[in-house]
Design a protein around this motif. Structure first.
Motif, mmCIF file in Angstrom:
data_model
loop_
_atom_site.group_PDB
_atom_site.id
_atom_site.type_symbol
_atom_site.label_atom_id
_atom_site.label_comp_id
_atom_site.label_asym_id
_atom_site.label_seq_id
_atom_site.Cartn_x
_atom_site.Cartn_y
_atom_site.Cartn_z
ATOM 1 N N VAL A 457 0.830 -1.201 0.000
ATOM 2 C CA VAL A 457 0.000 0.000 0.000
ATOM 3 C C VAL A 457 0.865 1.251 0.000
ATOM 4 C CG1 VAL A 457 -1.544 1.393 1.450
ATOM 5 C CG2 VAL A 457 -2.065 -1.011 1.031
ATOM 6 N N PHE A 458 1.907 1.243 0.798
ATOM 7 C CA PHE A 458 2.753 2.422 0.976
ATOM 8 C C PHE A 458 3.419 2.875 -0.328
ATOM 9 C CE2 PHE A 458 6.882 4.234 2.460
ATOM 10 C CZ PHE A 458 6.365 5.370 3.070
ATOM 11 N N PRO A 459 4.220 2.023 -0.997
ATOM 12 C CA PRO A 459 4.835 2.486 -2.253
ATOM 13 C C PRO A 459 3.821 2.733 -3.358
ATOM 14 C CG PRO A 459 5.272 0.149 -1.911
ATOM 15 C CD PRO A 459 4.651 0.650 -0.655
ATOM 16 N N LEU A 460 2.712 1.987 -3.368
ATOM 17 C CA LEU A 460 1.701 2.189 -4.398
ATOM 18 C C LEU A 460 1.118 3.595 -4.317
ATOM 19 C CD1 LEU A 460 -0.013 0.993 -6.688
ATOM 20 C CD2 LEU A 460 -1.659 0.249 -4.946
ATOM 21 N N ALA A 461 0.823 4.047 -3.107
ATOM 22 C CA ALA A 461 0.272 5.393 -2.934
ATOM 23 C C ALA A 461 1.281 6.456 -3.356
ATOM 24 C CB ALA A 461 -0.146 5.598 -1.477
ATOM 25 N N ILE A 462 2.519 6.311 -2.902
ATOM 26 C CA ILE A 462 3.547 7.318 -3.195
ATOM 27 C C ILE A 462 3.818 7.402 -4.694
ATOM 28 C CG2 ILE A 462 5.984 7.908 -2.897
ATOM 29 C CD1 ILE A 462 5.805 6.577 -0.125
ATOM 30 N N LEU A 463 4.096 6.270 -5.317
ATOM 31 C CA LEU A 463 4.515 6.275 -6.719
ATOM 32 C C LEU A 463 3.367 6.631 -7.656
ATOM 33 C CD1 LEU A 463 6.849 3.138 -6.671
ATOM 34 C CD2 LEU A 463 7.497 5.546 -6.559
ATOM 35 N N SER A 464 2.152 6.207 -7.330
ATOM 36 C CA SER A 464 1.010 6.519 -8.197
ATOM 37 C C SER A 464 0.706 8.014 -8.177
ATOM 38 C CB SER A 464 -0.226 5.731 -7.751
ATOM 39 O OG SER A 464 0.000 4.348 -7.850
ATOM 40 N N PHE A 465 0.588 8.575 -6.989
ATOM 41 C CA PHE A 465 0.285 10.004 -6.887
ATOM 42 C C PHE A 465 1.432 10.855 -7.448
ATOM 43 C CE2 PHE A 465 -2.755 8.889 -3.303
ATOM 44 C CZ PHE A 465 -3.892 9.226 -4.035
ATOM 45 N N TYR A 492 9.044 13.837 -2.485
ATOM 46 C CA TYR A 492 9.164 14.067 -1.044
ATOM 47 C C TYR A 492 7.802 14.359 -0.432
ATOM 48 C CZ TYR A 492 11.443 15.551 3.315
ATOM 49 O OH TYR A 492 11.869 15.646 4.619
ATOM 50 N N ALA A 493 6.989 15.181 -1.117
ATOM 51 C CA ALA A 493 5.670 15.542 -0.580
ATOM 52 C C ALA A 493 4.786 14.313 -0.410
ATOM 53 C CB ALA A 493 4.996 16.568 -1.496
ATOM 54 N N PHE A 494 4.747 13.456 -1.418
ATOM 55 C CA PHE A 494 3.879 12.284 -1.333
ATOM 56 C C PHE A 494 4.462 11.218 -0.398
ATOM 57 C CE2 PHE A 494 2.319 14.120 -5.340
ATOM 58 C CZ PHE A 494 0.963 14.163 -5.031
ATOM 59 N N THR A 495 5.778 11.137 -0.314
ATOM 60 C CA THR A 495 6.384 10.215 0.652
ATOM 61 C C THR A 495 6.115 10.684 2.069
ATOM 62 O OG1 THR A 495 8.160 9.726 -0.925
ATOM 63 C CG2 THR A 495 8.528 9.099 1.360
ATOM 64 N N SER A 496 6.267 11.966 2.309
ATOM 65 C CA SER A 496 6.059 12.521 3.643
ATOM 66 C C SER A 496 4.632 12.338 4.123
ATOM 67 C CB SER A 496 6.430 14.007 3.646
ATOM 68 O OG SER A 496 6.208 14.588 4.908
ATOM 69 N N THR A 497 3.670 12.559 3.238
ATOM 70 C CA THR A 497 2.265 12.430 3.654
ATOM 71 C C THR A 497 1.860 10.967 3.794
ATOM 72 O OG1 THR A 497 1.683 12.778 1.311
ATOM 73 C CG2 THR A 497 1.487 14.657 2.794
ATOM 74 N N ASN A 522 -3.832 11.227 0.547
ATOM 75 C CA ASN A 522 -2.649 10.388 0.722
ATOM 76 C C ASN A 522 -2.337 10.132 2.195
ATOM 77 O OD1 ASN A 522 -0.569 8.928 -0.612
ATOM 78 N ND2 ASN A 522 0.902 10.531 -0.119
ATOM 79 N N THR A 523 -2.552 11.138 3.045
ATOM 80 C CA THR A 523 -2.328 10.923 4.481
ATOM 81 C C THR A 523 -3.294 9.879 5.038
ATOM 82 O OG1 THR A 523 -3.829 12.706 5.173
ATOM 83 C CG2 THR A 523 -1.542 13.306 4.784
ATOM 84 N N LEU A 524 -4.540 9.929 4.577
ATOM 85 C CA LEU A 524 -5.531 8.961 5.056
ATOM 86 C C LEU A 524 -5.195 7.549 4.582
ATOM 87 C CD1 LEU A 524 -8.741 11.101 4.368
ATOM 88 C CD2 LEU A 524 -7.636 10.718 6.574
ATOM 89 N N VAL A 525 -4.746 7.427 3.335
ATOM 90 C CA VAL A 525 -4.348 6.123 2.810
ATOM 91 C C VAL A 525 -3.149 5.582 3.594
ATOM 92 C CG1 VAL A 525 -3.352 4.932 0.813
ATOM 93 C CG2 VAL A 525 -5.248 6.533 0.494
ATOM 94 N N GLY A 526 -2.150 6.447 3.806
ATOM 95 C CA GLY A 526 -0.946 6.011 4.495
ATOM 96 C C GLY A 526 -1.173 5.614 5.937
ATOM 97 N N ARG A 527 -2.222 6.122 6.549
ATOM 98 C CA ARG A 527 -2.516 5.783 7.951
ATOM 99 C C ARG A 527 -3.438 4.574 8.040
ATOM 100 N NH1 ARG A 527 -0.779 7.242 13.245
ATOM 101 N NH2 ARG A 527 -2.542 7.540 14.631
ATOM 102 N N PHE A 528 -4.622 4.690 7.456
ATOM 103 C CA PHE A 528 -5.671 3.718 7.768
ATOM 104 C C PHE A 528 -5.625 2.458 6.914
ATOM 105 C CE2 PHE A 528 -7.480 7.882 9.105
ATOM 106 C CZ PHE A 528 -7.443 7.629 10.463
#
Length: 598
Positions: A457-465, A492-497, A522-528
């Motif tokens: 989930v983590f790299p998918l969110a960062i790289l896609s966005f 950096y922005a998408f990795t950080s969030t 992205n913050t919600l995806v990275g958390r929940f």
């Protein structure tokens, strides 16, 4: 690099090592319901809270109920913060009469603070009222950190329990996190910061007249400098300055203790009101790491394997040391393109790359802080990461790409590294041809599937966005530098969030409808989306029988295990992002070395 700088880094490391055991023991006693020295004062308060909220502290939850309770609490808290921002003009404690926050920025901020990210597309002193800062942002600094700690403890209970369907009570864990751990430490820490000169008041801002009026370039609503028809800068004469004040110390301490990172001021912890002295700087860095480090000892104590706790701490510590050495080295060597500029360390100058750094702290403390704040999910900064050298700026980026496994956020770092431990044990089992075991529990297909889901989930969110932002003008319009550095700003922005960190390469203008919306999502995806499968693993482990160790069991208490854990973290974490790093900071470094800039 200087001996003084290395001594300061070593002293910080020694402080963290010293606090790990006592704080870890205390937290284990709190979550096991054992007696502590704070019980006499806090037990009546705890009982009153349960009575008012109708919580049965004896009733435990399965992992699904625990997850639903956490999600409902987070949704309601997020909506309340959104409302506070939108209507702050009509609420009390707003002496500056600051207007309500725009809908897209309010959404981004509410999502960010709910997820312990605290990404800020605004300057706090010009955007948020005292009431919003205290009742909204500071509240979330407490409860988002407490949620992370509660989830980590729930995971540890899943490891410890045998043939059980429950992993604790979310509401009890949340309350005890706040009352026994975060609140007492925050009160003491805030008083220390006030002693060092951090303001704590509700006064209106002071307006002072400058002794020497200044000419400054006007800035448009988009944050970019204005130019006249001939292309010359549009200048403005400044004769007065507003000196912002407010309840700063109370916000500052919990943002560090809770690894939140949201600054009261736009300059964050580089601002002299947030971080006025070298001692205040040390206190704040110490607070960022303290709880996350202590939780490794809590893990060992609650599982009955203290050596395992130290093995996990050792893996984290080695990754931390590698990062700070690299960042300090890169920044101390400066920029080779500044020909004719003396960047050597002498008795009269610090040398190295001082761009974007506070002279109060210098290169050593700025590199140390940047490493600390991105090892955890804090995101507070005492310098500009955008001004770091390419390799120096790559260190914070890689730290976040490792998904909160180097101590990490309070709680989030612990359950993040436990996911990698499950994968490491699974790989070790494949190597020796046995069913993998972890502290007496067999690691089966379901556990590995859930762990891999978290890891994907983590790299998918960062790289896609990031790919979408790079491909379209609404994404690239926000960068301040073309070429590889601009890519680094976006990634950096998408990795950080996604990592719920909140620090930024300051060159990216994120206060647009696109970035406010997408970074908030992205913050919600990275958390929940990472929490749910983690809790599923905890619930599954709690139901399993205890399996005594045998000759074929891979020990998780040795240096070999620490090395294996580091290897799994680097392979699954860093290598996933290596192509992106190659096109960003690595390419920028090679071009800088060849004499090319953008």
């Amino acid at each position: 690099m200087t001996l003084n700088g290395w001594l300061q880094i070593a002293f910080f490391f020694a402080l963290i090592l010293a606090v790990t055991k006592p704080l870890g023991i205390f937290m284990a006693r709190v979550f096991n319901g054992e007696r502590t020295f704070l019980d006499r004062a806090l037990l009546p308060v705890e009982q009153l809270i349960y009575r008012v909220t109708a919580v049965d502290r004896e009733r435990e939850m399965g992992w699904m109920e625990y997850a639903v309770s956490m999600l409902l609490f987070s949704v309601v808290s997020m909506l309340v913060l959104y409302g506070l921002q939108r209507f702050q003009l009509h609420l009390p404690y707003n002496p500056q009469k600051l207007a309500g926050v725009a809908p897209d920025l309010a959404f981004n901020t509410a999502a960010s603070f709910t997820t312990n990210t605290n990404w800020q597309n605004y300057s706090g002193e010009t955007t948020m009222s005292y009431f919003t800062q205290m009742a909204g942002l500071a509240y979330h600094n407490f409860v988002s950190a407490a949620v992370g700690m509660a989830l980590a403890i729930a995971f540890i209970r899943g490891i410890v329990r045998r043939e059980k369907e429950t992993i604790g009570n979310f509401w009890v864990d949340l309350v005890r996190c706040c009352l026994w751990i975060l609140l007492p430490l925050s009160i003491g820490g805030a008083l220390l910061l006030v002693w060092q000169g951090v303001p704590q008041n509700l006064k209106p801002y002071d307006t002072v007249h400058l002794l020497e009026p200044q000419q400054v370039q006007k800035v448009g609503s988009d944050g970019k400098p204005l130019l006249d028809a001939s292309g010359k800068p549009v200048m403005d004469k400044v004769t007065v300055q507003n000196i912002a004040q407010g309840p700063i110390a109370s916000q500052e301490i919990i943002k560090e203790l809770g690894t939140n990172g949201g600054g009261y001021f736009g300059a964050n912890s580089a601002h002299p009101y947030e971080n006025p002295t070298p001692l205040a700087n040390l206190i704040e860095m110490f607070c960022i790491f303290a709880i996350s480090s202590g939780l490794t000892y809590t893990l060992g104590r609650m599982t009955g394997s203290q050596r395992h706790g130290w093995a996990v701490w050792g893996a984290m510590a080695l990754l931390f040391v590698a990062g700070v050495i690299t960042a300090y080295w890169a920044e101390s060597h400066g920029n080779p393109l500044l020909t004719g500029t003396d960047q050597r360390v002498t008795t009269m100058q610090t040398g190295g790359n001082m761009e974007g750094k506070e002279v109060r702290f210098g290169i050593a403390n700025t590199a140390l802080w940047a490493t600390i704040t991105t090892d955890t999910s804090c995101g507070a900064v005492n310098g500009s990461h955008d001004s770091f050298t390419p390799l120096g700026g790559m260190v914070p980026l890689i730290n976040m790409m490792l998904s909160e496994t180097i101590f990490g956020g309070v709680g989030a770092g612990m359950y993040g590294v436990l996911i990698y431990i499950v994968l490491a044990v699974f790989i070790a089992g494949l190597m020796v041809g046995r069913t993998p075991e972890y502290l007496g529990k067999k690691i089966e297909a379901y556990d590995v599937k859930m762990a891999m889901l978290v890891s994907l989930v983590f790299p998918l969110a960062i790289l896609s966005f990031s790919a979408i932002a790079v491909a379209y003008g609404f994404g690239t319009a926000g960068i301040s530098n073309p070429g590889p550095h601009g890519l680094s700003q976006i990634v950096y922005a998408f990795t950080s969030t996604a990592a719920n960190n909140g620090s930024a390469f300051g060159g990216l203008n994120g206060n647009t409808v696109y970035y406010n919306t997408v970074l908030g999502i992205n913050t919600l995806v990275g958390r929940f989306l990472m929490i749910i499968p983690m809790l599923a693993i905890a619930g599954n482990l709690a139901r399993k029988k205890y399996v005594p160790p045998s000759l074929g069991t891979f020990p998780v208490t040795t240096p070999l295990f620490s090395v294996l854990l580091i290897g799994v973290i680097l392979i699954l974490g860093a290598l996933t992002f290596f192509p992106t790093l190659s096109l960003g900071p690595i390419l920028e470094h090679l071009q800088m070395a060849s004499g090319k800039t953008f």
